[in-house]
Design a protein around this motif. Sequence first.
Motif, PDB file in Angstrom:
ATOM      1  N   ILE A   1       0.875  -1.173   0.000  1.00  0.00           N
ATOM      2  CA  ILE A   1       0.000   0.000   0.000  1.00  0.00           C
ATOM      3  C   ILE A   1       0.910   1.220   0.000  1.00  0.00           C
ATOM      4  N   SER A   2       0.603   2.189  -0.826  1.00  0.00           N
ATOM      5  CA  SER A   2       1.427   3.391  -0.874  1.00  0.00           C
ATOM      6  C   SER A   2       0.543   4.629  -0.961  1.00  0.00           C
ATOM      7  N   GLY A   3       1.107   5.729  -0.583  1.00  0.00           N
ATOM      8  CA  GLY A   3       0.413   7.007  -0.639  1.00  0.00           C
ATOM      9  C   GLY A   3       1.415   8.106  -0.351  1.00  0.00           C
ATOM     10  N   SER A   4       0.928   9.311  -0.101  1.00  0.00           N
ATOM     11  CA  SER A   4       1.817  10.418   0.190  1.00  0.00           C
ATOM     12  C   SER A   4       1.206  11.300   1.263  1.00  0.00           C
ATOM     13  N   TYR A   5       2.068  11.999   1.949  1.00  0.00           N
ATOM     14  CA  TYR A   5       1.672  12.874   3.054  1.00  0.00           C
ATOM     15  C   TYR A   5       2.150  14.278   2.762  1.00  0.00           C
ATOM     16  N   LYS A   6       1.232  15.231   2.780  1.00  0.00           N
ATOM     17  CA  LYS A   6       1.584  16.632   2.597  1.00  0.00           C
ATOM     18  C   LYS A   6       1.967  17.199   3.948  1.00  0.00           C
ATOM     19  N   SER A   7       3.256  17.442   4.139  1.00  0.00           N
ATOM     20  CA  SER A   7       3.771  17.865   5.424  1.00  0.00           C
ATOM     21  C   SER A   7       3.389  19.305   5.737  1.00  0.00           C
ATOM     22  N   ARG A   8       3.258  19.611   7.014  1.00  0.00           N
ATOM     23  CA  ARG A   8       3.036  20.990   7.444  1.00  0.00           C
ATOM     24  C   ARG A   8       4.272  21.848   7.171  1.00  0.00           C
ATOM     25  N   PHE A   9       5.408  21.218   6.798  1.00  0.00           N
ATOM     26  CA  PHE A   9       6.605  21.961   6.435  1.00  0.00           C
ATOM     27  C   PHE A   9       6.727  22.186   4.928  1.00  0.00           C
ATOM     28  N   GLY A  10       5.698  21.765   4.170  1.00  0.00           N
ATOM     29  CA  GLY A  10       5.645  22.091   2.753  1.00  0.00           C
ATOM     30  C   GLY A  10       6.097  21.002   1.810  1.00  0.00           C
ATOM     31  N   ASN A  11       6.767  19.987   2.302  1.00  0.00           N
ATOM     32  CA  ASN A  11       7.233  18.916   1.425  1.00  0.00           C
ATOM     33  C   ASN A  11       6.214  17.778   1.399  1.00  0.00           C
ATOM     34  N   THR A  12       6.315  16.932   0.383  1.00  0.00           N
ATOM     35  CA  THR A  12       5.444  15.760   0.254  1.00  0.00           C
ATOM     36  C   THR A  12       6.276  14.514   0.501  1.00  0.00           C
ATOM     37  N   ILE A  13       5.802  13.651   1.402  1.00  0.00           N
ATOM     38  CA  ILE A  13       6.576  12.493   1.854  1.00  0.00           C
ATOM     39  C   ILE A  13       5.907  11.218   1.358  1.00  0.00           C
ATOM     40  N   PRO A  14       6.632  10.363   0.603  1.00  0.00           N
ATOM     41  CA  PRO A  14       6.061   9.070   0.198  1.00  0.00           C
ATOM     42  C   PRO A  14       5.906   8.141   1.395  1.00  0.00           C
ATOM     43  N   MET A  15       4.816   7.366   1.394  1.00  0.00           N
ATOM     44  CA  MET A  15       4.558   6.400   2.461  1.00  0.00           C
ATOM     45  C   MET A  15       4.281   5.036   1.830  1.00  0.00           C
ATOM     46  N   HIS A  16       4.890   3.992   2.412  1.00  0.00           N
ATOM     47  CA  HIS A  16       4.745   2.637   1.870  1.00  0.00           C
ATOM     48  C   HIS A  16       4.613   1.643   3.011  1.00  0.00           C
ATOM     49  N   TYR A  17       3.724   0.684   2.824  1.00  0.00           N
ATOM     50  CA  TYR A  17       3.614  -0.438   3.760  1.00  0.00           C
ATOM     51  C   TYR A  17       3.575  -1.729   2.967  1.00  0.00           C
ATOM     52  N   TRP A  18       4.520  -2.641   3.270  1.00  0.00           N
ATOM     53  CA  TRP A  18       4.589  -3.960   2.641  1.00  0.00           C
ATOM     54  C   TRP A  18       4.046  -4.998   3.627  1.00  0.00           C
ATOM     55  N   TYR A  19       3.063  -5.763   3.202  1.00  0.00           N
ATOM     56  CA  TYR A  19       2.380  -6.702   4.089  1.00  0.00           C
ATOM     57  C   TYR A  19       2.186  -8.033   3.375  1.00  0.00           C
ATOM     58  N   LEU A  20       1.815  -9.053   4.140  1.00  0.00           N
ATOM     59  CA  LEU A  20       1.645 -10.379   3.574  1.00  0.00           C
ATOM     60  C   LEU A  20       0.302 -10.501   2.853  1.00  0.00           C
ATOM     61  N   PRO A  21       0.241 -11.327   1.818  1.00  0.00           N
ATOM     62  CA  PRO A  21      -1.019 -11.531   1.090  1.00  0.00           C
ATOM     63  C   PRO A  21      -2.128 -12.010   2.031  1.00  0.00           C
ATOM     64  N   GLY A  22      -3.349 -11.561   1.745  1.00  0.00           N
ATOM     65  CA  GLY A  22      -4.503 -11.968   2.531  1.00  0.00           C
ATOM     66  C   GLY A  22      -4.807 -11.068   3.708  1.00  0.00           C
ATOM     67  N   GLU A  23      -4.025 -10.004   3.893  1.00  0.00           N
ATOM     68  CA  GLU A  23      -4.195  -9.142   5.068  1.00  0.00           C
ATOM     69  C   GLU A  23      -4.602  -7.717   4.697  1.00  0.00           C
ATOM     70  N   LYS A  24      -5.145  -7.530   3.514  1.00  0.00           N
ATOM     71  CA  LYS A  24      -5.390  -6.172   3.041  1.00  0.00           C
ATOM     72  C   LYS A  24      -6.268  -5.340   3.971  1.00  0.00           C
ATOM     73  N   PRO A  25      -7.387  -5.860   4.514  1.00  0.00           N
ATOM     74  CA  PRO A  25      -8.211  -5.014   5.393  1.00  0.00           C
ATOM     75  C   PRO A  25      -7.444  -4.513   6.620  1.00  0.00           C
ATOM     76  N   GLN A  26      -6.705  -5.406   7.292  1.00  0.00           N
ATOM     77  CA  GLN A  26      -5.931  -4.990   8.451  1.00  0.00           C
ATOM     78  C   GLN A  26      -4.811  -4.032   8.056  1.00  0.00           C
ATOM     79  N   ALA A  27      -4.184  -4.343   6.906  1.00  0.00           N
ATOM     80  CA  ALA A  27      -3.083  -3.505   6.436  1.00  0.00           C
ATOM     81  C   ALA A  27      -3.560  -2.090   6.139  1.00  0.00           C
ATOM     82  N   GLU A  28      -4.728  -1.953   5.558  1.00  0.00           N
ATOM     83  CA  GLU A  28      -5.261  -0.627   5.237  1.00  0.00           C
ATOM     84  C   GLU A  28      -5.535   0.169   6.513  1.00  0.00           C
TER      85      GLU A  28
END
Length: 565
Positions: A236-263
Motif C-alpha cells: 500500500i502506498s500514498g503520500s503525506y503533505k507535510s506541514r513543512f511544505g514537502n510531500t513524503i512518500p509512504m509505503h507499507y509492505w504486508y503479507l497476502p490476505g491481510e489487506k483489510p488490516q493492512a489498510e
Amino acid sequence: MLAVILLASTAMATPLPKKGEPPLTEQTKRSGGIRPAEQLALRFDTADLSFEVLPETQELAGVAVLDFIATAPVSRLLIDLDRNLPVSAVSIDGVALKPGTWSNPDGQLVIPLPRAKGTGQKIRASITYRGTPHVAVRAPWDDGVVWSKTPDGRLWFATTAQGYGCDLFWPCLDFPTAEPEQVTLHITVPTGLKAPSNGRLLGVDTLPDGRTRWNWRTRNPNTYAIALNVGPYEEISGSYKSRFGNTIPMHYWYLPGEKPQAEKLFAEFAPTLDFFESLVGPFPFGDEKVGVVETPHKGMEHQTINAYGNEYAKAVEGFDWLFQHEFTHEWFANQLTAANWDDFWLHEGYGSYMQPAYGRWREGEARYAAMMDLQRPQIAAKVPIVRDRVITEEDVYEAANGGPGLDIYMKGSWMLHTLRNLIGDKAFWDVTRLAVYGRTDLKPGNFKPRFGSSREYEGFVRQVTGRDYRWFFDVYLREAALPDLEQTRDGDRLTLRWKVANDRPFPMPIEVQVGDRIEKLPMTDGSGTLVVPADAHVVIDPWARVLKRSTAIEEFQAWRATRKN
C-alpha cells in the motif's frame, strides 16, 4: 553497480542451522564499547552492498565495497564481520590481495594495507563473502536472521542486528558513530519475492534466471538499521503533505490476505506523522520515504523501513503502539543517535515516552496519565541508567550483564515526564528539538542525522531554561535508586524532605493537595514545610508529576516476583 553474484544453490550435506546457530564469538556479540585506534582513524564515507539470499541452503552471499577516509595515519583495516561469513576475496583500491593476506580469527577482519594511508587519504575495500548467518533465537531481542514461511509456504526472511550489530551480515564498523554517509543496497531474491529495504528505490532488475535484484539508496543510516526483508509482499502506498511544505512518500509492505488490516494500519501513518511534526519537527527522511514492512519478528527501528510484527493487535488507546514506538525511533535513534551506548536512554526513553505523549495529543490528560501509569511498575531502579563511560549495547540492555535493562525505556520515559512538568511544555519541546536536530529553525533539508549524549542534552536544558539542572540528571541518570520523599507531621505542620542516594542536592518542587487546594512547595534546599489543619485530607503529588520512590510499587514488584518463581 556491482555485478550480481551468480552462485548456484546446491543441497547441503549438513543440516540447516537451528535457532542460535552457528555460534557467535564474543567479538561478534560486542557492539560498541572501546574501539581499536585503527577503527577510530577512519571516517566511513560510502558502502555499496550486494546481497544474495539463498533459502535452499540458508546462506547469505555478499560483496561489500566500502569507502573510507583516513582521519589519522593507518596501516591496516579492522572490519567487523562474523566469521561465519568466510571471506573469499579482498581488494584494496582496485588491487586484489592474495589469499592469506587477510585473517578473521574472532570476528574482526584484519586487512593489512599494501601501502599505509595518511590523514585525508581515501581507501576503498572490496570484500566478497558467503556463509551461514547466525539464526536469531528470539528476534528482535536476540539478533540474527529469521528464516520463516508465510501461511501459504513461501519464504519470509528478515534481519535484526541492534544488539550484536551490523557485522552479523555485512562488513562494517560496529559502533554508533561509524555511520556511513551513504549506503547503496542491491538485494537479489528468489523469483516472485520482493525485498523492501532502506531509503529510496532506485529500480528493480529482473535477472536471466527469473530472480530479481532490488536496488536501494539511503543516507547516514545507523549501521544496525540496515535491514534485509524478503517475502511475497503486497504494498500500500500514498503520500503525506507535510506541514513543512514537502510531500513524503509512504509505503507499507504486508503479507497476502491481510489487506483489510493492512489498510487500517496504513491509515495511522499520516496522523502519526502530523503528531511528530507538530511536537518535534520535520520527518528526518522525507526525501526518502516512510516505510514499514511486516516481519516474522516483533519489530525494530530500521531506518525508513521499520519492522512491524504486532499482528494488528487492538488496544484501548486506539492506535498500534508498536508501529508508533518504532516510528518514534526515526527521530530518536535514526536522526538523533547516541554517540555511546551509555546514552541509550535517548533512544528508548523518548521511544517509550512518545506513546503517552501521542495519547495526550489524541485524547487528553486522562489517556496520558493512564498510559504513564502502566509504565511506572516496570521501573526496577537497580542500576544507574548512565555510567559515564564507553560501554557496549549489551552492557546496557541486558540486566544479566549488570545493565539497567528496561529502565532505559520506562525510567527514561518517566524522567522525561518529570522534566516536562518541571520546565514546562514549551521549554521541554524546545530542548527536544535541539537534541534531535541541533537547531530550532527547522525546515526540510537544513539538518542531517547527528550524534548526541546525556551531557549535551543537559546543556540544551540549561540553554533553553537559563538554569542548571545538573542535580536533576545526576539523580535520575547517575543514581540507581529513586528519590524518596519523606514526610513528617508535627501538629499542624507538614514537613517534606527528599532523601537521595549519596546525599546529592535535589531541589525538586512538589505539589501538595490540602482539601480542595493544591500548593507547590519549592523545596529549595530539598525540604519544605506547609501548615496543614489537623483534620485536612492531604495528597502528595496528586497529579503524579514527579518520579519518586513508591513502597506500594516495590511491594507489588516483590509479590509479582514470587508469583513468577
